[in-house]
Write a protein that holds these residues in place. Structure first.
Motif, PDB file in Angstrom:
ATOM      1  N   ILE A  65      38.122  12.620   4.678  1.00 44.50           N
ATOM      2  CA  ILE A  65      37.716  11.216   4.753  1.00 44.50           C
ATOM      3  C   ILE A  65      36.242  11.138   5.138  1.00 44.50           C
ATOM      4  O   ILE A  65      35.822  11.666   6.166  1.00 44.50           O
ATOM      5  CB  ILE A  65      38.580  10.446   5.776  1.00 44.50           C
ATOM      6  N   ASP A  66      35.467  10.480   4.287  1.00 40.66           N
ATOM      7  CA  ASP A  66      34.016  10.420   4.447  1.00 40.66           C
ATOM      8  C   ASP A  66      33.613   9.043   4.976  1.00 40.66           C
ATOM      9  O   ASP A  66      33.666   8.050   4.252  1.00 40.66           O
ATOM     10  CB  ASP A  66      33.346  10.686   3.090  1.00 40.66           C
ATOM     11  N   LEU A  67      33.229   9.006   6.255  1.00 41.87           N
ATOM     12  CA  LEU A  67      32.737   7.762   6.843  1.00 41.87           C
ATOM     13  C   LEU A  67      31.215   7.810   6.936  1.00 41.87           C
ATOM     14  O   LEU A  67      30.611   7.503   7.964  1.00 41.87           O
ATOM     15  CB  LEU A  67      33.360   7.538   8.221  1.00 41.87           C
ATOM     16  N   ALA A  68      30.601   8.238   5.826  1.00 44.10           N
ATOM     17  CA  ALA A  68      29.144   8.303   5.738  1.00 44.10           C
ATOM     18  C   ALA A  68      28.622   7.643   4.464  1.00 44.10           C
ATOM     19  O   ALA A  68      27.410   7.624   4.243  1.00 44.10           O
ATOM     20  CB  ALA A  68      28.675   9.758   5.798  1.00 44.10           C
ATOM     21  N   SER A  69      29.516   7.097   3.665  1.00 38.14           N
ATOM     22  CA  SER A  69      29.100   6.448   2.416  1.00 38.14           C
ATOM     23  C   SER A  69      30.171   5.444   1.998  1.00 38.14           C
ATOM     24  O   SER A  69      31.235   5.343   2.620  1.00 38.14           O
ATOM     25  CB  SER A  69      28.879   7.485   1.313  1.00 38.14           C
ATOM     26  N   THR A 109      34.992   1.195   1.779  1.00 43.00           N
ATOM     27  CA  THR A 109      35.728   0.529   0.697  1.00 43.00           C
ATOM     28  C   THR A 109      36.809   1.400   0.074  1.00 43.00           C
ATOM     29  O   THR A 109      37.809   0.881  -0.426  1.00 43.00           O
ATOM     30  CB  THR A 109      34.751   0.067  -0.394  1.00 43.00           C
ATOM     31  N   LYS A 110      36.658   2.723   0.079  1.00 42.50           N
ATOM     32  CA  LYS A 110      37.631   3.591  -0.585  1.00 42.50           C
ATOM     33  C   LYS A 110      38.885   3.815   0.248  1.00 42.50           C
ATOM     34  O   LYS A 110      39.979   3.959  -0.290  1.00 42.50           O
ATOM     35  CB  LYS A 110      36.985   4.937  -0.919  1.00 42.50           C
ATOM     36  N   VAL A 111      38.743   3.887   1.581  1.00 42.27           N
ATOM     37  CA  VAL A 111      39.899   4.170   2.431  1.00 42.27           C
ATOM     38  C   VAL A 111      40.219   3.003   3.366  1.00 42.27           C
ATOM     39  O   VAL A 111      41.137   3.090   4.176  1.00 42.27           O
ATOM     40  CB  VAL A 111      39.673   5.458   3.257  1.00 42.27           C
ATOM     41  N   ASN A 112      39.427   1.941   3.275  1.00 38.07           N
ATOM     42  CA  ASN A 112      39.647   0.740   4.084  1.00 38.07           C
ATOM     43  C   ASN A 112      39.717   1.063   5.581  1.00 38.07           C
ATOM     44  O   ASN A 112      40.666   0.704   6.279  1.00 38.07           O
ATOM     45  CB  ASN A 112      40.917   0.006   3.636  1.00 38.07           C
ATOM     46  N   ILE A 113      38.696   1.774   6.042  1.00 38.63           N
ATOM     47  CA  ILE A 113      38.564   2.072   7.466  1.00 38.63           C
ATOM     48  C   ILE A 113      37.325   1.362   7.989  1.00 38.63           C
ATOM     49  O   ILE A 113      36.266   1.373   7.351  1.00 38.63           O
ATOM     50  CB  ILE A 113      38.457   3.592   7.714  1.00 38.63           C
ATOM     51  N   GLN A 136      44.794  -0.597  11.558  1.00 39.67           N
ATOM     52  CA  GLN A 136      46.021  -0.050  10.980  1.00 39.67           C
ATOM     53  C   GLN A 136      45.805   1.315  10.344  1.00 39.67           C
ATOM     54  O   GLN A 136      46.665   2.199  10.431  1.00 39.67           O
ATOM     55  CB  GLN A 136      46.574  -1.034   9.933  1.00 39.67           C
ATOM     56  N   ASN A 137      44.660   1.522   9.709  1.00 38.33           N
ATOM     57  CA  ASN A 137      44.435   2.755   8.946  1.00 38.33           C
ATOM     58  C   ASN A 137      43.765   3.871   9.749  1.00 38.33           C
ATOM     59  O   ASN A 137      43.385   4.890   9.183  1.00 38.33           O
ATOM     60  CB  ASN A 137      43.583   2.455   7.713  1.00 38.33           C
ATOM     61  N   LEU A 138      43.614   3.670  11.052  1.00 41.78           N
ATOM     62  CA  LEU A 138      42.975   4.707  11.863  1.00 41.78           C
ATOM     63  C   LEU A 138      43.568   4.669  13.262  1.00 41.78           C
ATOM     64  O   LEU A 138      43.331   3.728  14.018  1.00 41.78           O
ATOM     65  CB  LEU A 138      41.457   4.494  11.923  1.00 41.78           C
TER      66      LEU A 138
END
Length: 699
Positions: A65-69, A109-113, A136-138
């Motif tokens: 999971i990429d929380l950089a883009s 937007t891709k993983v809704n985090i 919910q997703n984290l």
């Protein structure tokens, strides 16, 4: 019209995607935006000069999971905060905490985090951290990497030590950024456990000076439940990227939302004094969680310590040859054991005679015969004394003399063992009236595979302070990860070592003369350091004519360190007989305070010199310390920090006319003169030298 409409729409979107915020004085500006692929990035300028060029931000989670883009901005919020708070112990009676804050609420937007990036802009610098709200997703998640970047504006001069996961006890290298290379440093430096992580990895805090005379420092604050951040240097493009210390299986941090990362900090000024005097790291930590702090007090102490480093005594009772499978009662003592009842009483007498608060005793407890290098789980139990150390008798004797004992708990790296015995150890301290403990972490860490700077150990160091607070005990950690301001939250965490201290001078290539001019710009930004100054017999040949080692300062500089190296816990580290030999110089150590109402950084240049004046807590007396590197220095100091219309007696402890750190280090002079706030002092510092001054009001 369609074309115009498109342009206006583009500007509108661009406005949403970009934000700007300034420091309260408007000297620092931070700009934030998302790139076209939703990558968060920022820039920093100081008085319109570039400090940090476009640098990307983000976190990567285990599992890909990429929380950089691929972010979009959901919301932004700005606020201002301004308070003045009072530390329990410190350089200032009052600390101003004033900043502007920008919170960017992002959605991947891709993983809704969801993830927030929070910026705080102070007059001395910028801080940012990652905030993971409950969602919910984290829930539980694992950090695999942090990609915070610091893209520098040029090839700065930099003061660095290698990115070692297990030790920060290095002498500093002063090079251009482009010349960072950990493979070129001398590793014959007395450090027992080394885990250097890369050719171009360095530790923070990283102090720099740009070609256009901006002073820049990159560090972190409030490291809680997170590993230490080192920095990977791109020496070609002058970039830095966060490098988190891994755990035994390669993960970086285990977290659960809601949670936050530590603050990443960038201090900047055109005046070096702004960096060295900054309280930004402390301000980024939570306020004290201890309601009653009346038991947290400054201490000056002596101890059974330096005599072991110089070879006069030993920590062990029987020697390593008697250690294997032998009970302590069957061991044959060597006769060199330092921590005896009789020897401790001698130090207690010396402390009582000279007005010191405490006595530290190392090597008092069973286990020192085979403690180092064996990666052994059960070495110490932290409560059982050697046969020649009567803890009850020593405690009663100290109490009769009005002196407090300081406990020493060396772990030999077996952290799990200390945690198992921690409450028993603290109960033993309370039983015998020990108000403070010095913990030690020499060796490879147990649990095996963990590093001193990993999340597990950060949690341990913080836990010991919190648990000690339950017992109303103070903590001084050695060989720990470097502090990042946690002493604001738990002010009983009174000091730490976490850098190359005085003892290295006794048995290694030592600390070069510039060392003490760099530490206030680096290690001390995160909290007080137990540097153990005050060595008067500079050359180790005093104890053994074959020894070439020495302390790399003059005696006068050793006095000045009590002012320039802030700590509310200060040791007079040399032997009592050496202080008696130089009793006139020892008077300064007896007089100097350890807690302050006000501190004035009068002159500062990292790696070169530092001059500090401090006002004693609750009194009108002042103390001044001035130090230099390997170069002699002349300077003139205005005394306008003194109270107007009042006369003071200035007692000046200075280098003698032929003083030199290498050739004539014990050459010093003491003179007395009358001064006022309108006076000026001319200081002459020898190579590796210093000046210490006490200002006593004349009634």
């Amino acid at each position: 019209m369609k074309k115009l409409h498109y342009i206006l729409l583009f500007i509108s979107i661009g406005t949403i995607q970009a934000q700007s915020i300034q420091s309260p004085s408007k000297s620092i500006t931070l700009d934030f935006k998302l790139s076209q692929n939703g990558k968060p990035n920022y820039t920093v300028t100081y008085k319109n000069k570039p400090v940090i060029l476009e640098s990307f931000l983000g976190i990567k989670l285990k599992g890909g999971i990429d929380l950089a883009s691929n972010f979009k901005i959901e919301d932004t919020k700005k606020s201002t905060f301004n308070e003045t708070w009072q530390p329990v112990l410190g350089e200032q009676a009052n600390i101003v905490n004033h900043y502007n804050e920008l919170t960017i609420s992002l959605s991947q937007t891709k993983v809704n985090i969801k993830m927030n990036i929070v910026f705080r802009i102070f007059d001395e610098g910028v801080a940012f951290r990652y905030d993971f709200p409950k969602q919910q997703n984290l829930n539980y998640f694992i950090i695999s990497d942090e990609v915070s970047e610091f893209n520098l504006a040029g090839d700065n001069k930099v003061f660095w030590i290698p990115g070692d996961f297990d030790s920060n006890e290095y002498a500093y290298n002063e090079t251009l950024f482009s010349n960072i290379n950990t493979e070129k440093i001398d590793l014959n430096n007395g450090i027992g456990v080394k885990s250097i992580s890369g050719k171009y990895t360095v530790q923070s805090p990283l102090m720099m000076k740009s070609a256009n005379n901006l002073y820049l420092n990159i560090f972190e604050a409030a490291v809680v439940n997170y590993p230490v951040m080192h920095l990977d240097a791109d020496v070609t493009n002058f970039k830095l990227k966060s490098h988190l210390v891994p755990n035994a299986i390669g993960d970086k941090a285990y977290l659960q939302a809601p949670c936050v990362s530590p603050w990443r900090t960038i201090m900047v000024s055109d005046d070096a004094r702004d960096i060295v005097s900054s309280k930004m790291i402390l301000n980024l930590n939570d306020p004290s969680k201890i309601d009653d702090t009346s038991w947290i007090k400054p201490m000056k102490y002596v101890g059974v310590w330096w005599e072991m480093h110089v070879g006069k005594a030993t920590w062990d009772y029987a020697g390593s040859q008697n250690a294997q499978n032998t009970s302590v009662n069957d061991m044959k003592p060597t006769g060199k054991h330092g921590a005896t009842t009789a020897n401790t009483k001698r130090y207690i007498d010396f402390a009582a005679k000279n007005g010191f608060d405490g006595v530290l005793v190392e090597g008092w407890n069973v286990g020192w015969e085979d403690w180092f290098g064996n990666w052994k789980e059960e070495v110490f139990d932290f409560v059982t004394p050697y046969p020649d150390f009567n803890i009850a008798e020593v405690s009663a004797y100290a109490k009769s003399k009005g002196v407090k004992m300081i406990m020493h708990s060396e772990t030999s790296g077996s952290v799990a063992n200390l945690e198992r015995h921690l409450d028993r150890s603290f109960e033993n301290m309370k039983k015998y009236d020990y108000p403070a403990v010095k913990t030690g972490y020499v060796g490879r860490i147990i649990p095996r595979g963990e590093f001193h700077d990993g999340q597990t150990m950060v949690n341990h160091f913080n836990f010991v302070a919190r648990r000690a607070a339950d017992y109303k005990l103070m903590v001084n950690s050695h060989e720990s990860s470097r502090p990042t301001g946690y002493s604001r939250t738990y002010p009983n965490y009174i000091a730490a070592e976490a850098a190359r201290g005085t003892e290295f001078n006794a048995w290694s290539n030592g600390n070069p003369p510039m060392h003490e001019t760099i530490l206030p710009f680096t290690r001390l930004l995160g909290g007080p350091m137990d540097y153990t100054p005050g060595i008067f017999e500079i050359k180790m040949s005093h104890y053994d004519v074959s020894k070439k080692e020495q302390v790399h300062t003059t005696l006068a500089k050793q006095l000045a360190l009590y002012v320039t190296m802030y700590s509310p816990l200060q040791m007079a580290a040399d032997l009592p007989e050496n202080y008696e030999k130089y009793a006139d110089a020892f008077q300064f150590i007896k007089d100097v305070a350890a807690d302050w109402d006000e501190s004035k950084y009068l002159e500062a240049e990292p790696g070169d010199y530092l001059t500090v004046a401090r006002k004693t807590k609750g009194k009108e007396s002042w103390f001044l310390g001035a130090i230099t590197d390997e170069n002699p220095r002349k300077t003139e100091i205005k005394l306008d920090f003194l109270m107007p219309n009042k006369k003071y007696k200035a007692i000046i402890y200075q280098d003698g006319k032929t003083a030199d750190w290498k050739n004539n280090p014990i050459n010093y002079e003491i003179k007395t003169m009358q001064v006022t706030s309108k006076s000026k002092l001319k200081l002459v510092l020898a190579a590796g030298g210093g000046t210490a001054v006490s200002f006593v009001p004349i009634n």
